[in-house]
Write an enzyme that holds these catalytic residues in place. Structure first.
Site, PDB file in Angstrom:
ATOM      1  N   GLY A 193       0.822  -1.204   0.000  1.00 22.83           N
ATOM      2  CA  GLY A 193       0.000   0.000   0.000  1.00 22.83           C
ATOM      3  C   GLY A 193       0.854   1.252   0.000  1.00 22.83           C
ATOM      4  CB  ALA A 250     -10.415  -6.993   9.533  1.00 23.65           C
ATOM      5  CE  LYS A 251      -6.802  -2.134   9.361  1.00 21.24           C
ATOM      6  NZ  LYS A 251      -5.516  -2.361   8.663  1.00 21.24           N
ATOM      7  CB  SER A 284      -8.597   0.672  13.129  1.00 23.98           C
ATOM      8  OG  SER A 284      -9.586   1.670  13.320  1.00 23.98           O
ATOM      9  CG  ASP A 310      -5.193  -8.479  -4.725  1.00 24.45           C
ATOM     10  OD1 ASP A 310      -5.212  -8.260  -3.494  1.00 24.45           O
ATOM     11  OD2 ASP A 310      -6.169  -8.958  -5.343  1.00 24.45           O
ATOM     12  CB  VAL A 311      -1.926  -7.407   0.119  1.00 23.32           C
ATOM     13  CG1 VAL A 311      -0.842  -6.365  -0.090  1.00 23.32           C
ATOM     14  CG2 VAL A 311      -3.277  -6.771   0.432  1.00 23.32           C
ATOM     15  CE1 TYR A 338      -9.852  -0.828   7.856  1.00 19.77           C
ATOM     16  CE2 TYR A 338     -10.447   0.503   9.763  1.00 19.77           C
ATOM     17  CZ  TYR A 338      -9.552   0.170   8.767  1.00 19.77           C
ATOM     18  OH  TYR A 338      -8.344   0.833   8.685  1.00 19.77           O
TER      19      TYR A 338
END
Length: 276
Positions: A12, A161-162, A145, A63-64, A158
Site C-alpha cells: 500500500g 479485521a483490525k 485501528s 494485490d495483497v 473493518y
C-alpha cells in the site's frame, strides 16, 4: 541515516501513509520497494524518490490477497538487493461505504474486508519471513485501528479485521522474538490521507468535519498527517527500537491513551463549577 543499507517492502506504498513512509525511509538510506495495486502510482513514487537521490523499485501490480503477486515482488527484491530487512503493511481499507453496523452489514463486504485487512497482512509476512529467518533479523510493522478495541464509530467488519491483526501481531512477536525479528502494530487516530476521499470529497464540508472532529476527540486538537505515521514506522524499523516487539503504539495525538479536554465534562465550558 537510520536505515542505511536496509531493504524495505511497503505494501500500500503508493499513497497516503505508505507513500510518506517510503519517502522517509528512502531519505534515511533505505532501499524501498513499493508493493501496491496502483502500479501507476507506485511507478510515479519510484520516480520521485529516485529524482531525489534515493533508491526505490516497484516490480508488479500487487494485490495483497494474492500470494503469487507478493512472491513475485519478494523474489525480485532478493534478486536485486539480496535481502529484506523491513516489511511495512500499509495496505488496507473497507467495503460498503458507511455501512457496517448490525442493521446494514453485508456479508460480502465482511468477507472482502477480512481478506484485504487480515489475509492481506498475513500474506506479505509469510512471503518475507523465510528470508528474515535466514538472516535472523527483521522488522515487521502492521496497522490496526483505534476502533478495533476503542469504538468511536461502528464498522464491524473493518474493526474486527483490525482486532485480528493485533492478535496476529502479538502472536508473531512471541514466536519470532528469539529469531531477531521484531513485530509491532500501529493504531492510527484520524489521519489526513486519501482514505477520507472515499467518505467525504475535498471541500469546505470535509474541512469543517476535520476541524470539529479533532477539536472534540483528539487531545492535541489537530488531525494527524501521513508523516506522523511515517515517523513512528521509522522508529520501529531502526536500531532505536531494537528492544521493542509485540507492542501496539497509538498514533493519534493522545487518542487511545488520554481524553480530549472537549470530550470530558469536567474540562469543558458545560461545567459551570470549574468555569465560573
Amino acid at each position: 541515516m537510520l536505515l542505511k543499507d536496509q531493504v524495505a517492502i511497503i505494501t500500500g506504498g503508493a499513497k497516503g501513509m505508505g507513500e510518506a513512509t517510503a519517502k522517509m525511509f528512502a531519505a534515511e538510506g533505505a532501499k524501498v520497494v513499493i508493493a501496491d495495486l496502483d502500479k501507476i502510482g507506485a511507478d510515479a513514487l519510484v520516480e520521485a524518490i529516485t529524482a531525489k537521490g534515493g533508491t526505490a523499485r516497484t516490480y508488479n501490480k500487487v494485490d495483497v490477497t494474492n500470494k503469487e503477486d507478493l512472491q513475485q515482488t519478494v523474489d525480485s527484491t532478493i534478486k536485486d538487493f539480496g535481502q529484506i530487512d523491513i516489511l511495512v503493511n500499509c495496505a488496507g481499507g473497507t467495503f460498503g461505504g458507511g455501512n457496517g453496523n448490525s442493521d446494514n452489514l453485508n456479508m460480502d463486504d465482511w468477507e472482502k474486508t477480512m481478506q484485504l485487512n487480515l489475509n492481506g497482512t498475513l500474506n506479505p509476512i509469510l512471503a518475507v519471513l523465510p528470508q528474515m529467518k535466514k538472516c535472523n533479523f527483521g522488522r515487521i510493522i502492521n496497522f490496526s485501528s483505534m476502533g478495533a478495541f476503542d469504538a468511536y464509530t461502528v464498522v464491524l467488519h473493518y474493526h474486527a479485521a483490525k482486532g485480528a491483526v493485533e492478535s496476529l501481531t502479538h502472536n508473531l512477536a512471541f514466536e519470532l522474538a528469539p529469531k531477531g525479528i521484531n513485530v509491532n502494530v500501529i493504531s492510527p487516530g484520524p489521519i489526513m490521507t486519501p482514505f477520507w476521499e472515499e467518505l467525504l470529497p475535498t471541500g469546505d464540508e470535509r474541512t469543517q468535519f476535520f476541524d470539529q472532529l479533532s477539536a472534540k476527540e483528539v487531545p492535541m486538537q489537530r488531525m494527524g498527517t501521513a508523516d506522523d505515521i511515517a515517523g513512528v514506522c521509522l522508529f520501529l524499523s531502526s536500531k532505536l527500537s531494537n528492544f521493542v516487539t509485540g507492542q501496539k503504539i497509538y498514533v493519534g495525538g493522545g487518542m487511545g491513551n488520554i481524553l480530549s479536554h472537549n470530550s470530558t465534562f469536567l474540562m469543558t465550558s458545560e461545567n459551570n463549577m470549574v468555569n465560573k
